[in-house]
Scaffold this motif. Sequence first.
Motif, short mmCIF file in Angstrom:
data_model
loop_
_atom_site.label_atom_id
_atom_site.label_comp_id
_atom_site.label_asym_id
_atom_site.label_seq_id
_atom_site.Cartn_x
_atom_site.Cartn_y
_atom_site.Cartn_z
N UNK B 26 24.59 10.98 -32.78
CA UNK B 26 24.15 11.97 -32.37
C UNK B 26 22.58 11.27 -32.14
N UNK B 27 21.31 10.38 -32.90
CA UNK B 27 20.06 10.06 -33.03
C UNK B 27 20.49 8.86 -33.17
N UNK B 28 19.48 7.97 -32.17
CA UNK B 28 18.73 6.37 -31.91
C UNK B 28 19.03 5.89 -33.28
N UNK B 29 19.32 4.51 -33.58
CA UNK B 29 19.25 4.36 -34.90
C UNK B 29 17.36 3.51 -35.15
N UNK B 30 16.75 4.42 -36.64
CA UNK B 30 15.15 3.25 -35.72
C UNK B 30 15.05 2.32 -36.18
N UNK B 31 14.89 1.89 -35.62
CA UNK B 31 14.51 0.35 -35.31
C UNK B 31 12.97 -0.48 -36.34
N UNK B 32 13.95 -2.08 -36.87
CA UNK B 32 13.27 -2.48 -37.51
C UNK B 32 12.42 -3.31 -36.98
N UNK B 33 11.35 -3.17 -38.19
CA UNK B 33 9.20 -3.55 -37.86
C UNK B 33 9.70 -5.01 -38.42
N UNK B 34 8.53 -5.45 -37.99
CA UNK B 34 8.01 -6.95 -37.99
C UNK B 34 7.61 -6.78 -39.60
N UNK B 35 7.98 -7.58 -40.41
CA UNK B 35 6.95 -7.33 -41.79
C UNK B 35 5.09 -7.79 -41.98
N UNK B 36 5.18 -8.91 -40.87
CA UNK B 36 3.71 -8.68 -41.27
C UNK B 36 2.86 -7.85 -40.34
N UNK B 37 3.19 -7.55 -38.66
CA UNK B 37 2.44 -6.77 -37.60
C UNK B 37 2.94 -5.24 -37.82
N UNK B 38 4.19 -5.19 -38.96
CA UNK B 38 4.68 -3.19 -39.00
C UNK B 38 5.24 -2.78 -36.96
N UNK B 39 5.02 -3.60 -36.40
CA UNK B 39 5.54 -3.58 -34.85
C UNK B 39 6.94 -3.67 -34.52
N UNK B 40 7.09 -2.29 -33.85
CA UNK B 40 9.03 -2.96 -33.61
C UNK B 40 9.65 -4.71 -33.71
N UNK B 41 10.51 -5.08 -34.45
CA UNK B 41 11.00 -6.34 -33.87
C UNK B 41 11.92 -6.05 -32.82
N UNK B 42 11.49 -7.25 -32.15
CA UNK B 42 12.39 -7.97 -31.29
C UNK B 42 12.80 -9.09 -31.09
N UNK B 43 14.23 -9.24 -30.15
CA UNK B 43 14.63 -10.68 -29.74
C UNK B 43 13.80 -11.97 -30.99
N UNK B 44 12.56 -11.77 -30.28
CA UNK B 44 12.34 -13.16 -30.17
C UNK B 44 11.86 -13.12 -31.60
N UNK B 45 11.25 -11.84 -32.32
CA UNK B 45 11.19 -12.40 -34.00
C UNK B 45 12.61 -12.59 -34.62
N UNK B 46 13.29 -12.23 -34.59
CA UNK B 46 14.75 -12.63 -35.00
C UNK B 46 15.25 -14.44 -34.50
N UNK B 47 15.06 -14.71 -33.63
CA UNK B 47 15.73 -15.98 -32.99
C UNK B 47 15.27 -16.52 -33.76
#
Lengths: 452, 452
Positions: B26-47
């Motif tokens: 019903x609600x979009x999942x909360x995004x994972x955050x980069x451990x240092x920047x605390x910004x939403x982690x994108x594909x490049x962070x997980x690559x």
Amino acid sequence: MTGPRKVILDEKDLPRQWYNLMADMPNPPAPPLHPLTRQPAGPADLAPLFAEELIKQEMSPDRWIDIPEEVFDILKLWRPSPLYRAYGLEKALDTPAHIYYKWEGVSPAGSHKPNTAIAQAYYNKKEGINRITTETGAGQWGSALALAGSMLDIEIKIYMVRVSFDQKPYRKLMIEAWNGNVIPSPSMETNAGRAILAKDPDCPGSLGIAISEAVEEAASRDDTHYSLGSVLNHVLLHQSIIGLETKRQMEIFGEKPDVLIGCHGGGSNFAGFAFPFLADKITKGEKYRIIAAEPASCPSLTRGKYAYDFGDTAGMTPLMQMHTLGHDFIPPSIHAGGLRYHGAAPLVSQMVHEGYVDPVALHQKGCFDAAITFARSEGFLPAPESSHAIKVAVDQALEAKKEGRQRNIVFNFSGHGHFDMASYAKYFTGEMEDFAYPDEAIQRSLAGLPVI
Amino acid sequence: MTGPRKVILDEKDLPRQWYNLMADMPNPPAPPLHPLTRQPAGPADLAPLFAEELIKQEMSPDRWIDIPEEVFDILKLWRPSPLYRAYGLEKALDTPAHIYYKWEGVSPAGSHKPNTAIAQAYYNKKEGINRITTETGAGQWGSALALAGSMLDIEIKIYMVRVSFDQKPYRKLMIEAWNGNVIPSPSMETNAGRAILAKDPDCPGSLGIAISEAVEEAASRDDTHYSLGSVLNHVLLHQSIIGLETKRQMEIFGEKPDVLIGCHGGGSNFAGFAFPFLADKITKGEKYRIIAAEPASCPSLTRGKYAYDFGDTAGMTPLMQMHTLGHDFIPPSIHAGGLRYHGAAPLVSQMVHEGYVDPVALHQKGCFDAAITFARSEGFLPAPESSHAIKVAVDQALEAKKEGRQRNIVFNFSGHGHFDMASYAKYFTGEMEDFAYPDEAIQRSLAGLPVI
């Protein structure tokens, strides 16, 4: 992959009757003899130990015997067991052979043993017996009968070979999880046990000794019967469901076996798998090669005498015409504890004697090599007993490769090795011994044969 | 019995797509955050850690994702797994409830874990990665990934929580049988491990520490990726095959679940089983009660905070919005090692938070009681983790009995206990501790939250 990886039958396609090879054997089986009178043992001689219905089955000439509904309902917990095409193993061996394996490790006890444990417990219960004794070596059979006891509410007392009792605490715990009562053998609870401990307080025990103890206790108590996990005709009968299923599954795969392989200790897993095929070899002239794989350290089929001998050490069981290394023979402590038996099923022995079954003897290191090849290509971790069948299957597949010819190889994968990790540890560290044929011990023991 | 004891689907009826709950939440999942920047982690962070395809799945909005043919072929080694009607357990409890269980212990590693291990290994292999690190607590996950490595020819390096490494030598051997490389954690091979050992040379380790080590090694080597056995969205996705099969099997049984139960550690076994049903609860208004069974000694869902926290101890993983006891929380050494995790899958957490899933916390002795009742009536010996689901099923069945009403109870029986016999030994001898909620430790650890 060119077809399904495995075939599982539907519950409604399960065989509803067991197959009895005695109906099709070219020559009648030799009768068991009473241990004292040396005369053919009749139903009355066996009555103190076994349920009436089991004694009937032991001597039955009927080809097909109905599986009772109540037994069928419990077997359905894990049956029908799957038959696999071993695509992974074929690839690992780079062989043109097609390899198939019947997977009996799906039972709660992890081997084929519950197929007969459930049936034996059921007939005893039906005839008013609420207590059964038995022996166990490596623990596969003991845990299977404990499982049957817990399913059918029967008290189970198990004499476990002391060296296994000490070295395999997890099998013992599994038995206790199913409410079984397990004690190390030799014990102080029987005359047979006390006599042996008087001579050797540190005796590590043997299957023959444990059988003597379990039989003695059952014979001396009106409320108690005895149960054997292999060797006897009715045990082989109950295991025939393995081969019957396999036949139907091979039909669905659309291939005919060239070679059929089972490991061999007392004979129940081998016979259960092979006899339904052997029937067609006898009656329809099928050209199957049927191989019984036994340990080189306990080579009853390949090096034993085909003669009357006792099933136990103390000489309390009926005498049976079988391949035997002599009832005094104590095999080296190989890791395939379930194959450490001095004798062999009389029906299997006769089929070997008459040339329908080829026995081969294998060293344990080669079997563990094959087990690891199998685990890394098919996933499942084999019991050391089953690894004997795998080794022969691998050898057959490599032979086919050398010849550049297709060959359909089917083997019975009788159980998993989850309770045998200590054996794998020895294999990995290189501490595993590779026993040669114990020639001197065999000669000494064979010298006592024939008993009559 | 009034119907079949179990339903096994044919290989050709296996689900060919995984189900992704994110499409229906019903609600979009909360995004994972980069451990240092605390910004939403994108594909490049997980690559640096994960295969591209797995990162896509981690963030995918698609409801259905195709199972690759090569993965499907390996899953067929044990899938589809059977769904049982627990006639034996119903009788033992004398309940009007109908109890069903999905049996995941048929996989070579003995649990549901290989469902995702095979998929993860496959995508890595496809993208040219031949080496994967991971952590393991009780060893279920480590053995599953080692199995996958042996099937797909990938080197597997496993950091195993030291206390398990020492106490569970057989799991370690199983990993070695599949050619996995396993070392105790904390180790001297990583900065994270060395830092901890410098402070406490006898540190028994924890899942959080082992994750830090495995992530650090993967992040620092170009040829190596990392693999996680639970928590993440793509892991839950791969496990959805459990629930998809179960749905079809319940249709064949002709009954609709009232209650669905899975044990909960990181969430993969629970979600894999429950999410396909949860989908119908969200989108079709089905009235299923869905219960996550967690240990009282590590009660993240019932007592944790729903907040952003790290997945590991050292704070190297992305921050995830989840139910957490705090990444410093070290749970007591219960026997269900697979449930000893401070956090929970973000998707499961959100479903609990939004009221779709009911968590319950259970004490281990009661779970072992239920496991033994189960083993003696259904045969199979449960893993301590699975016993949590069994305990809830038993409680539900007894409640139905009290009310004198039919109730259809379905639970996920996630694995066998063959490598947990030492735990059963403690239970039998009465030496098993029954930890209360570790209140003080939870309060102390929660005080560090929210991390942001």
